[in-house]
Enzyme design. Structure first.
Site, PDB file in Angstrom:
ATOM      1  CE  LYS A 158      -3.633  -2.711   2.028  1.00  0.00           C
ATOM      2  NZ  LYS A 158      -4.916  -2.736   2.718  1.00  0.00           N
ATOM      3  N   GLY A 174      -7.566  -4.749   6.781  1.00  0.00           N
ATOM      4  CA  GLY A 174      -6.964  -3.834   7.747  1.00  0.00           C
ATOM      5  C   GLY A 174      -7.738  -3.723   9.051  1.00  0.00           C
ATOM      6  CD  GLU A 205      -6.724  -0.158   0.923  1.00  0.00           C
ATOM      7  OE1 GLU A 205      -5.619  -0.003   0.389  1.00  0.00           O
ATOM      8  OE2 GLU A 205      -6.898  -0.909   1.913  1.00  0.00           O
ATOM      9  CG  HIS A 248      -6.741  -2.927  -3.004  1.00  0.00           C
ATOM     10  ND1 HIS A 248      -7.351  -2.164  -2.039  1.00  0.00           N
ATOM     11  CD2 HIS A 248      -6.164  -3.970  -2.368  1.00  0.00           C
ATOM     12  CE1 HIS A 248      -7.134  -2.730  -0.857  1.00  0.00           C
ATOM     13  NE2 HIS A 248      -6.420  -3.825  -1.030  1.00  0.00           N
ATOM     14  CD  GLU A 251      -7.417  -7.884  -0.885  1.00  0.00           C
ATOM     15  OE1 GLU A 251      -6.470  -8.269  -0.209  1.00  0.00           O
ATOM     16  OE2 GLU A 251      -7.517  -6.727  -1.302  1.00  0.00           O
TER      17      GLU A 251
HETATM   18  P1  PGA Z   1      -4.713  -6.460   5.232  1.00  0.00           P
HETATM   19  O1  PGA Z   1      -4.853  -5.894   3.725  1.00  0.00           O
HETATM   20  O2  PGA Z   1      -3.948  -7.755   5.114  1.00  0.00           O
HETATM   21  O3  PGA Z   1      -3.931  -5.389   5.958  1.00  0.00           O
HETATM   22  O4  PGA Z   1      -6.079  -6.658   5.754  1.00  0.00           O
HETATM   23  C1  PGA Z   1      -5.110  -6.746   2.660  1.00  0.00           C
HETATM   24  C2  PGA Z   1      -5.209  -5.968   1.365  1.00  0.00           C
HETATM   25  O5  PGA Z   1      -5.845  -4.895   1.359  1.00  0.00           O
HETATM   26  O6  PGA Z   1      -4.678  -6.402   0.336  1.00  0.00           O
END
Ligand code: PGA
Length: 250
Positions: free
Chosen positions: A12, A173, A97, A95, A167
């Protein structure tokens, strides 16, 4: 044919170039596992030094995003050719995000997937539902739509070599991992969706990762599930624990 596991870190927006090289040096000896394809997904500015630091190792480098045009007046974007020239083998696309904060749509993700494939970069195409969608019982409908649009005009032979990362947004997170049964159920559903779009052979070959709070304690159980071919790991990929995740079967 057994699918080889693929375990990718998603750094990230973390690690300056010098921190990135130091992290690679720390992780290098810890991520030795011939049963697994190991990938570090790193910020654009870290790509060149990380590729250099990974030379002669089993680690492949992924970009975290890419634009779908060849070149031109797209200030701030990174082209597929730049990634290829820098030694990038994979690109994380769509992703949650990026979808959420940067308004990427399924159609954008599809354009990027096609462009990456055209340039020989393997897409790691992300999908996943929000907590609200899970509670409404529309998880699989939503993910099927993301997958179907994301794969438009991708041929079966191209799809076979791709990676899909499931995911659940509520698990990213948050320290809240999907149970291995929940993760398996959706990954199996994605494989069925691939079989419907293409055929059983394509569904049997494509690799599907689980992502969302994967850590050294839960990796082995998740990766033991039939349709889970590895993980996309955020927070834990920045720590020596990533070595334990990669070596989950040792
Ligand atoms: P995380 O993130 O392992 O911190 O939950 C996974 C991702 O967003 O790829």
């Amino acid at each position: 044919m057994a699918r080889k596991k693929i375990i990718a870190g998603n750094w990230k927006m973390n690690m300056t170039p010098s921190e990135a090289v130091a992290l690679v040096e720390t992780l290098k000896p810890l991520v030795q596992n011939d049963d697994v394809d190991v990938v570090f997904g790193v910020p654009a500015i870290d790509i060149v030094p990380v590729v250099e630091a990974c030379k002669g190792t089993n680690i492949a480098v992924a970009a975290e995003n890419m634009y779908f045009e060849e070149s031109g007046a797209y200030t701030g974007e990174i082209s597929p050719k730049m990634l290829v020239d820098a030694g990038v083998k994979y690109v994380i696309l769509g992703h949650s995000e990026r979808r959420d904060y940067f308004k990427e749509t399924d159609a954008d993700v599809n354009k990027k997937v096609l462009k990456a494939i055209e340039h020989g970069i393997t897409p790691i195409m992300c999908c996943g539902e929000s907590l609200e969608q899970r509670e409404q019982g529309i998880t699989m409908d939503f993910i099927r739509q993301q997958v179907k649009i994301g794969l438009q005009n991708v041929t079966a032979d191209q799809a076979k070599k791709m990676v899909i990362a499931y995911e659940p947004i509520w698990a990213i997170g948050t320290g809240k991992t999907a149970t291995s049964e929940q993760a398996e159920e959706v990954c199996r559903g994605i494989r069925q969706c691939i079989a419907e779009i293409y055929d059983d052979a394509t569904a049997a070959e494509i690799r599907i990762q689980y992502g969302g709070s994967v850590n050294a304690g839960n990796a082995a159980e998740l990766f033991a599930m039939e349709d889970i071919d590895g993980g996309l790991v955020g927070g834990a990929s920045l720590k020596p624990d990533f070595g334990k995740i990669v070596c989950y079967n040792k």
